[in-house]
Design an enzyme around this catalytic site. Structure first.
Site, PDB file in Angstrom:
ATOM      1  N   ASP A  12      -4.935   2.325   5.693  1.00  0.00           N
ATOM      2  CA  ASP A  12      -4.669   0.893   5.700  1.00  0.00           C
ATOM      3  C   ASP A  12      -5.777   0.101   5.017  1.00  0.00           C
ATOM      4  O   ASP A  12      -6.939   0.161   5.425  1.00  0.00           O
ATOM      5  CB  ASP A  12      -4.537   0.434   7.160  1.00  0.00           C
ATOM      6  CG  ASP A  12      -3.636  -0.771   7.312  1.00  0.00           C
ATOM      7  OD1 ASP A  12      -3.207  -1.338   6.289  1.00  0.00           O
ATOM      8  OD2 ASP A  12      -3.357  -1.141   8.463  1.00  0.00           O
ATOM      9  N   ASP A  13      -5.409  -0.657   3.985  1.00  0.00           N
ATOM     10  CA  ASP A  13      -6.343  -1.562   3.303  1.00  0.00           C
ATOM     11  C   ASP A  13      -7.518  -0.852   2.636  1.00  0.00           C
ATOM     12  O   ASP A  13      -8.623  -1.402   2.575  1.00  0.00           O
ATOM     13  CB  ASP A  13      -6.923  -2.600   4.273  1.00  0.00           C
ATOM     14  CG  ASP A  13      -5.953  -3.728   4.547  1.00  0.00           C
ATOM     15  OD1 ASP A  13      -4.799  -3.623   4.117  1.00  0.00           O
ATOM     16  OD2 ASP A  13      -6.371  -4.719   5.169  1.00  0.00           O
ATOM     17  N   CYS A  28       0.927  -5.356   4.165  1.00  0.00           N
ATOM     18  CA  CYS A  28       1.251  -4.078   4.824  1.00  0.00           C
ATOM     19  C   CYS A  28       2.735  -3.746   4.892  1.00  0.00           C
ATOM     20  O   CYS A  28       3.179  -2.722   4.382  1.00  0.00           O
ATOM     21  CB  CYS A  28       0.737  -4.068   6.262  1.00  0.00           C
ATOM     22  SG  CYS A  28      -1.024  -3.829   6.380  1.00  0.00           S
ATOM     23  N   HIS A  52       4.855  -0.153   9.121  1.00  0.00           N
ATOM     24  CA  HIS A  52       4.185  -1.203   9.867  1.00  0.00           C
ATOM     25  C   HIS A  52       4.911  -1.341  11.206  1.00  0.00           C
ATOM     26  O   HIS A  52       6.136  -1.332  11.236  1.00  0.00           O
ATOM     27  CB  HIS A  52       4.211  -2.519   9.093  1.00  0.00           C
ATOM     28  CG  HIS A  52       3.372  -3.577   9.713  1.00  0.00           C
ATOM     29  ND1 HIS A  52       2.024  -3.682   9.471  1.00  0.00           N
ATOM     30  CD2 HIS A  52       3.672  -4.537  10.619  1.00  0.00           C
ATOM     31  CE1 HIS A  52       1.536  -4.682  10.183  1.00  0.00           C
ATOM     32  NE2 HIS A  52       2.512  -5.215  10.883  1.00  0.00           N
ATOM     33  N   ASP A 109      -1.960   1.362   1.264  1.00  0.00           N
ATOM     34  CA  ASP A 109      -0.852   0.428   1.083  1.00  0.00           C
ATOM     35  C   ASP A 109      -1.224  -0.661   0.087  1.00  0.00           C
ATOM     36  O   ASP A 109      -0.381  -1.293  -0.512  1.00  0.00           O
ATOM     37  CB  ASP A 109      -0.363  -0.139   2.426  1.00  0.00           C
ATOM     38  CG  ASP A 109      -1.469  -0.766   3.263  1.00  0.00           C
ATOM     39  OD1 ASP A 109      -2.660  -0.620   2.918  1.00  0.00           O
ATOM     40  OD2 ASP A 109      -1.135  -1.397   4.272  1.00  0.00           O
ATOM     41  N   HIS A 110      -2.482  -0.932  -0.083  1.00  0.00           N
ATOM     42  CA  HIS A 110      -2.989  -1.827  -1.107  1.00  0.00           C
ATOM     43  C   HIS A 110      -4.488  -1.877  -0.952  1.00  0.00           C
ATOM     44  O   HIS A 110      -5.055  -1.417  -0.022  1.00  0.00           O
ATOM     45  CB  HIS A 110      -2.404  -3.240  -1.020  1.00  0.00           C
ATOM     46  CG  HIS A 110      -2.285  -3.763   0.382  1.00  0.00           C
ATOM     47  ND1 HIS A 110      -3.221  -4.542   0.947  1.00  0.00           N
ATOM     48  CD2 HIS A 110      -1.359  -3.527   1.330  1.00  0.00           C
ATOM     49  CE1 HIS A 110      -2.862  -4.816   2.188  1.00  0.00           C
ATOM     50  NE2 HIS A 110      -1.747  -4.203   2.451  1.00  0.00           N
TER      51      HIS A 110
END
Ligand SMILES: *[C@@H]1O[C@H](CO)[C@@H](O)[C@H](O)[C@H]1NC(C)=O
Ligand SMILES: *[C@@H]1O[C@H](CO)[C@@H](O)[C@H](O)[C@H]1NC(C)=O
Ligand SMILES: *[C@@H]1O[C@H](CO)[C@@H](O)[C@H](O)[C@H]1NC(C)=O
Ligand SMILES: *[C@@H]1O[C@H](CO)[C@@H](O)[C@H](O)[C@H]1NC(C)=O
Ligand SMILES: *[C@@H]1O[C@H](CO)[C@@H](O)[C@H](O)[C@H]1NC(C)=O
Ligand SMILES: *[C@@H]1O[C@H](CO)[C@@H](O)[C@H](O)[C@H]1NC(C)=O
Ligand SMILES: *[C@@H]1O[C@H](CO)[C@@H](O)[C@H](O)[C@H]1NC(C)=O
Length: 486
Positions: free
Chosen positions: A40-41, A79, A133, A329-330
């Site tokens: 995540d992130d 997300c 998510h 996710d990014h």
């Protein structure tokens, strides 16, 4: 969201994927297992992407045996929409998901997911940690039973993540952004990613015992905020060794609509105490360094989890028969420009399943098709031989409720979306236009441009010098319009 965008505005968080697929695997991949790790992130704050500060020995080791994409982009840097796009192999314009508030199967179309496709082809599919998510975007079940063979696992200690669980100098517990902890002292004496690693290893033992082909998805929570991580990782990054971000200032040519005021950071108690002015700050330098230290430490902590998981894969003798996908996710990002929407087709081809067909122009009624092309044909091609890839383009979208930053600019509900950013990234440039958008019928008005951005990335890798003007707009926008489906 990739928090460092706070300083450098990678609005469309560039992300990356690496696929372990040596020549040996590509020759005979039928019946291969899949270990799909999603973090995540995570931006490319990793040794294998040349980051000189962060310590990520395990991921670097994985990358040394993998195909590493240097320019991989998420289709939306939020997300839930990013994960649904990646897992269904369809773009946000098709999933109609721009916020956290709908389930695509009823809201857009009853699309198959990548794990569902594997499940329907005889795989045991399992979800551990944050893959979808949580919430309505996966029908409160992470799309179980469609996507998964067994109910998804969520670590019990996840509930403490946003609670007052960080011991501060005043001796009390606070809900802070920066939250190094002594794991023996926290509730349940564990943290979510530690629990997820244990559960994922248990799952590997189980599929070993039952001799089943598996698709195991493992979603790590860190380095997403809050930075609640085992405090020993802080020692890797002494404050005196840290520097500010390379471009900590707001670029002069940045249109206000592109700015993200980072409400989720502002609401933490330690940040509130700083009285950071809205929307542009600044955050005190000392606290900027603390945030960087915490991000680096959280990445190293996550790297240690990945190391444990991969060594279990190895000791169970799965390494030769398992394709490992590692992605985020990014968060920035071979020189090929690729998109996360291509992972579904790529992994299918790698294991020897038929690649889902390309979606037609309108695909709301089609369960199985994909809007991302398989990247396998590019795996064994050298960059020099791959000239046509220089032409490849990644497309992303990002919604806004207003031209000027406001409380919900970073994550507007669908009904509040008034402007949509449409963006293309080529090997040379990042081009974005912010246009009027109608969230009722999901329609942009491309003639009504609120602002534009154009950065040539070789000279301006951090995208600080916006060169957008009308004349360039006319030439570049035809490329963008050629792609966009209203
Ligand atoms: C993979 O297949 C190619 C073409 O069939 C062959 O030349 C190569 O030696 C194979 N590689 C391995 C490691 O078996
Ligand atoms: C949606 O797809 C799933 C799995 O393919 C199927 O079981 C279900 O019946 C479908 N639902 C509707 C409403 O068509
Ligand atoms: C969503 O979950 C509810 C409750 O479990 C279930 O009744 C409903 O059928 C699910 N929706 C779909 C589209 O499967
Ligand atoms: C495991 O499954 C594979 C493929 O289905 C089969 O070839 C193999 O014999 C099985 N091994 C054991 C120990 O059952
Ligand atoms: C911090 O910087 C000093 C001086 O450059 C260096 O010797 C030391 O190894 C660094 N510490 C870490 C943990 O990187
Ligand atoms: C923030 O504002 C409050 C209330 O105005 C004040 O008491 C406090 O000292 C301020 N803190 C900082 C760090 O400026
Ligand atoms: C995995 O592949 C390597 C290289 O081909 C081989 O040396 C090794 O014995 C294999 N391991 C297992 C457990 O099959």
């Amino acid at each position: 969201m990739g928090w460092e965008s706070m300083w450098i505005w990678f609005l469309f968080g560039a992300v990356f994927a690496e696929v372990q697929a040596g020549e040996r695997l590509l020759n005979s991949t039928d019946g291969m297992n899949v270990l799909f790790i999603i973090v995540d992130d995570l931006r490319t704050t990793l040794g294998c992407y040349g980051d000189a500060v962060v310590k990520t020995p395990n991921i670097d080791q994985l990358s040394s045996q993998s195909v590493v994409f240097q320019n991989a982009y998420a289709q939306q840097a939020v997300c839930a929409p990013s994960r649904v796009s990646l897992l269904t192999g369809r773009r946000p314009s098709t999933t109609k998901l721009f916020d956290f508030n709908s389930y695509w199967r009823v809201h857009a179309g009853n699309y198959s997911t990548m794990p569902q496709y594997f499940k329907e082809n005889g795989y045991v599919t399992m979800s551990v940690g944050k893959v979808f998510h949580p919430g309505i975007t996966g029908n409160h079940s992470d799309d179980y039973p469609y996507s998964w063979s067994i109910p998804p696992y969520h670590p019990s200690s996840e509930k403490y993540e946003n609670q007052k669980a960080c011991k501060s100098k005043d001796g009390k517990l606070h809900a802070n952004l920066v939250c190094p902890v002594d794991v023996t002292e926290v509730p349940e004496a564990t943290l979510p990613d530690i629990q997820s690693t244990k559960e994922a290893i248990r799952s590997l033992h189980s599929v070993k015992k039952h001799n089943s082909s598996f698709f195991l998805a493992v979603g790590y929570h860190k380095p997403h905020i809050p930075f609640r991580y085992p405090k020993e990782y802080k020692k890797l990054y002494p404050m005196e060794n840290l520097t500010l971000a390379p471009d900590p200032h707001i670029p002069e040519g940045l249109p206000p609509v592109a700015y993200n005021p980072w409400m989720d950071i502002r609401e933490r108690e330690d940040v509130q105490a700083l009285n950071v002015s809205f929307p542009y700050g600044p955050i005190p330098k000392h606290f900027q360094l603390l945030i960087r230290q915490s991000y680096f430490a959280s990445v190293s902590y996550m790297d240690a989890q990945v190391g444990q998981l991969l060594s279990a894969l190895d000791s169970l003798e799965f390494t030769n028969t398992t394709i490992v996908v590692f992605t985020s996710d990014h968060g920035r990002n071979r020189n090929v420009v690729v998109e996360l929407v291509s992972i579904f087709a790529t992994v299918s081809e790698l294991v020897g399943l038929p690649v889902p067909p390309d979606c037609p122009e309108s695909s709301f009624h089609i369960a199985l098709c994909t809007e991302g092309a398989s990247l396998v044909p590019h795996f064994n091609v050298s960059d020099e031989d791959d000239d046509e890839l220089i032409e490849s383009v990644a497309y992303s979208m990002y919604p806004r409720p207003s031209d000027i930053p406001q409380w919900n600019s970073d994550r507007p509900d669908l009904k509040d979306i008034k402007i949509m950013g449409y963006s293309i990234r080529t090997i040379d440039y990042r081009y974005t236009i912010w246009v009027t958008y109608n969230p009722t019928n999901f329609t942009p008005t491309f003639q009504d441009v609120h602002a534009g951005e154009l950065y040539f990335v070789e000279d301006d890798p951090n995208q600080d010098n916006n060169l957008y003007n009308r004349s360039m707009h006319d030439a570049l926008s035809s490329k963008l319009f050629a792609f966009m489906r209203p």
